[in-house]
Design an enzyme around this catalytic site. Structure first.
Site, PDB file in Angstrom:
ATOM      1  N   TYR A 190       0.837  -1.201   0.000  1.00 35.22           N
ATOM      2  CA  TYR A 190       0.000   0.000   0.000  1.00 35.22           C
ATOM      3  C   TYR A 190       0.867   1.244   0.000  1.00 35.22           C
ATOM      4  CZ  TYR A 190       0.853   0.907   5.001  1.00 35.22           C
ATOM      5  OH  TYR A 190       1.428   1.208   6.216  1.00 35.22           O
ATOM      6  N   ARG A 242       8.163   4.231  -4.683  1.00 36.83           N
ATOM      7  CA  ARG A 242       8.296   3.233  -3.610  1.00 36.83           C
ATOM      8  C   ARG A 242       7.325   2.083  -3.842  1.00 36.83           C
ATOM      9  NH1 ARG A 242       7.690   5.432   2.364  1.00 36.83           N
ATOM     10  NH2 ARG A 242       5.526   5.676   1.696  1.00 36.83           N
ATOM     11  N   ARG A 268      -7.095 -20.683  -2.553  1.00 33.41           N
ATOM     12  CA  ARG A 268      -6.007 -20.497  -1.587  1.00 33.41           C
ATOM     13  C   ARG A 268      -4.855 -21.477  -1.806  1.00 33.41           C
ATOM     14  NH1 ARG A 268      -4.086 -22.184   3.397  1.00 33.41           N
ATOM     15  NH2 ARG A 268      -3.280 -20.526   4.712  1.00 33.41           N
ATOM     16  N   HIS A 290      -0.388 -21.297  -1.126  1.00 28.33           N
ATOM     17  CA  HIS A 290       0.673 -20.406  -0.659  1.00 28.33           C
ATOM     18  C   HIS A 290       1.450 -19.827  -1.826  1.00 28.33           C
ATOM     19  CE1 HIS A 290      -0.313 -21.856   3.300  1.00 28.33           C
ATOM     20  NE2 HIS A 290       0.553 -21.017   3.827  1.00 28.33           N
ATOM     21  N   LYS A 332       6.516  -1.799   1.919  1.00 26.79           N
ATOM     22  CA  LYS A 332       5.311  -1.307   2.608  1.00 26.79           C
ATOM     23  C   LYS A 332       4.165  -2.302   2.411  1.00 26.79           C
ATOM     24  CE  LYS A 332       3.206   3.283   3.259  1.00 26.79           C
ATOM     25  NZ  LYS A 332       3.290   3.327   4.706  1.00 26.79           N
ATOM     26  N   GLU A 374      12.452   2.900  14.238  1.00 23.67           N
ATOM     27  CA  GLU A 374      11.460   3.821  13.669  1.00 23.67           C
ATOM     28  C   GLU A 374      10.195   3.736  14.505  1.00 23.67           C
ATOM     29  OE1 GLU A 374       9.907   2.890   9.731  1.00 23.67           O
ATOM     30  OE2 GLU A 374      10.332   0.764  10.013  1.00 23.67           O
ATOM     31  N   LEU A 381      11.194   1.244   7.043  1.00 21.47           N
ATOM     32  CA  LEU A 381      10.594   1.727   5.806  1.00 21.47           C
ATOM     33  C   LEU A 381      11.318   3.017   5.404  1.00 21.47           C
ATOM     34  CD1 LEU A 381       8.070   1.070   3.945  1.00 21.47           C
ATOM     35  CD2 LEU A 381       7.179   3.192   4.898  1.00 21.47           C
TER      36      LEU A 381
HETATM   37  N1  PDD Z   1       2.967   5.074   7.290  1.00 20.33           N
HETATM   38  N2  PDD Z   1       7.611   3.814   8.837  1.00 20.33           N
HETATM   39  C1  PDD Z   1       6.494   3.063   8.761  1.00 20.33           C
HETATM   40  C2  PDD Z   1       6.510   1.715   9.392  1.00 20.33           C
HETATM   41  C3  PDD Z   1       5.351   3.565   8.110  1.00 20.33           C
HETATM   42  O1  PDD Z   1       4.238   2.813   8.024  1.00 20.33           O
HETATM   43  C4  PDD Z   1       5.385   4.866   7.537  1.00 20.33           C
HETATM   44  C5  PDD Z   1       4.204   5.447   6.805  1.00 20.33           C
HETATM   45  C6  PDD Z   1       6.572   5.612   7.652  1.00 20.33           C
HETATM   46  C7  PDD Z   1       6.702   7.000   7.085  1.00 20.33           C
HETATM   47  O2  PDD Z   1       6.711   6.981   5.673  1.00 20.33           O
HETATM   48  P1  PDD Z   1       6.230   8.233   4.825  1.00 20.33           P
HETATM   49  O3  PDD Z   1       7.050   9.422   5.277  1.00 20.33           O
HETATM   50  O4  PDD Z   1       6.542   7.857   3.439  1.00 20.33           O
HETATM   51  O5  PDD Z   1       4.773   8.409   5.108  1.00 20.33           O
HETATM   52  C8  PDD Z   1       7.663   5.048   8.297  1.00 20.33           C
HETATM   53  C9  PDD Z   1       1.764   5.447   6.577  1.00 20.33           C
HETATM   54  C10 PDD Z   1       1.546   6.905   6.520  1.00 20.33           C
HETATM   55  C11 PDD Z   1       0.584   4.667   7.140  1.00 20.33           C
HETATM   56  O6  PDD Z   1       0.775   3.483   7.419  1.00 20.33           O
HETATM   57  O7  PDD Z   1      -0.512   5.223   7.282  1.00 20.33           O
END
Ligand code: PDD
Length: 289
Positions: A33, A52, A100, A102, A148, A180, A204
């Site tokens: 996403y 990304r 389904r 894997h 992501k 993070e 991320l």
């Molecule tokens: N989250 N780290 C993680 C684990 C994240 O899920 C996100 C973003 C970030 C920051 O990334 P960016 O600056 O590109 O938004 C760092 C989004 C916003 C969410 O899950 O809603």
């Protein structure tokens, strides 16, 4: 306010959108996403967000449908968000619906593409000046945190632990390192240097993180992408989180203990000002508060 979402080629009211229970996103978390911000109807770094997404898709062998820029624009238009002070678009891509197994489904299985837009409120300046709090939480994710994916359970658990503690952010710790947040990246000020974890498979690579690093370097703030041990927390004078929905958010306490003098610090303020100026420049709107 209308709430029209996009699902597999159709525009429908959100409450009418349906996916199959056999969607691989539902069964396996087999999808990725993106969340992209628009200020006053203008994107902040849409190209980087789509880049990304494309990279994640390549890593996982997912097909990215064409026309995603147009899709983003149409989401704002159809939902009357072209003049919204701030809006976000959420886009999710999964490996589609199939019996389904894997292993990957048949090659001609279409991906599922779902996207929606909504307004987003920026924090009020008074709240910002007071700062927020965080708790540490174990990082229990898989070894590809740089992708992501929609598999967010470890982050859901971390964020819930912050909420139960009455705090706003979770600071993920793995092997004694502060990596993070649950949905944002984190920066530390140590001496005169701004530090954030290197872009590796453990975090991320946030788009906001990248912008903040550029801004800090342009401001002449010494920056270092390096691991930050939890054991050095007492030496840290400032902490802030960054992200699409977080922007630049100061943290004045961790686990109930003050960070530095317990107040929002000068480096955080400088970065925040530079970030606001960047948004105003790139999106051509004064930032609402
Ligand atoms: N989250 N780290 C993680 C684990 C994240 O899920 C996100 C973003 C970030 C920051 O990334 P960016 O600056 O590109 O938004 C760092 C989004 C916003 C969410 O899950 O809603």
């Amino acid at each position: 306010m209308s709430d029209i979402v996009y699902l597999n080629g159709a525009w429908v009211p959100r409450h009418e959108a349906r996916i199959s229970p056999d969607d691989r996103g539902f069964l396996f978390g087999d999808g990725i996403y993106e969340v992209t911000p628009a200020y006053g109807g203008r994107w902040l770094a849409l190209d980087r967000h789509l880049g990304r997404l494309a990279r994640g898709a390549t890593e996982l062998g997912l097909q990215v449908p064409p026309g995603l820029e147009q899709l983003h624009a149409e989401l704002l238009e159809r939902n009357g968000l072209m003049t919204a002070p701030m809006a976000i678009v959420y886009l999710q891509l999964t490996r589609g619906t199939a019996p389904r197994t894997h292993h990957f489904p048949a090659e001609d299985t279409p991906v599922t593409l779902y996207a929606w837009a909504k307004t987003f409120s920026r924090p009020d300046p008074e709240r910002w000046s007071k700062g927020w709090g965080a708790v540490t939480a174990p990082d229990q994710r898989w070894a590809r945190a740089d992708i992501k994916t929609v598999q967010l359970l470890p982050l859901v658990l971390a964020q819930e632990s912050a909420r139960r503690a009455g705090e706003t952010d979770a600071l993920l710790v793995r092997d004694g390192l502060m990596l993070e947040g649950a949905h944002n990246n984190v920066f530390f000020v140590l001496g005169d240097t701004l530090i954030t974890h290197p872009a590796s498979n453990q975090i991320l690579p946030g788009i906001t993180r990248g912008i903040v690093l550029e801004l800090a370097r342009a401001e002449g703030i010494p920056c270092c992408e390096a691991p930050m041990p939890l054991a050095r927390l007492p030496e840290v004078s400032e902490i802030f989180f960054t992200g699409t929905t977080t922007e630049v958010r100061p943290t004045v306490r961790v686990n109930g203990e003050p960070v530095g003098d317990g107040r929002v610090g000068p480096v955080t303020r400088k970065i925040h000002e530079a970030f606001v100026a960047r948004v105003e420049r790139e999106c051509g709107v004064p930032l609402p508060v």
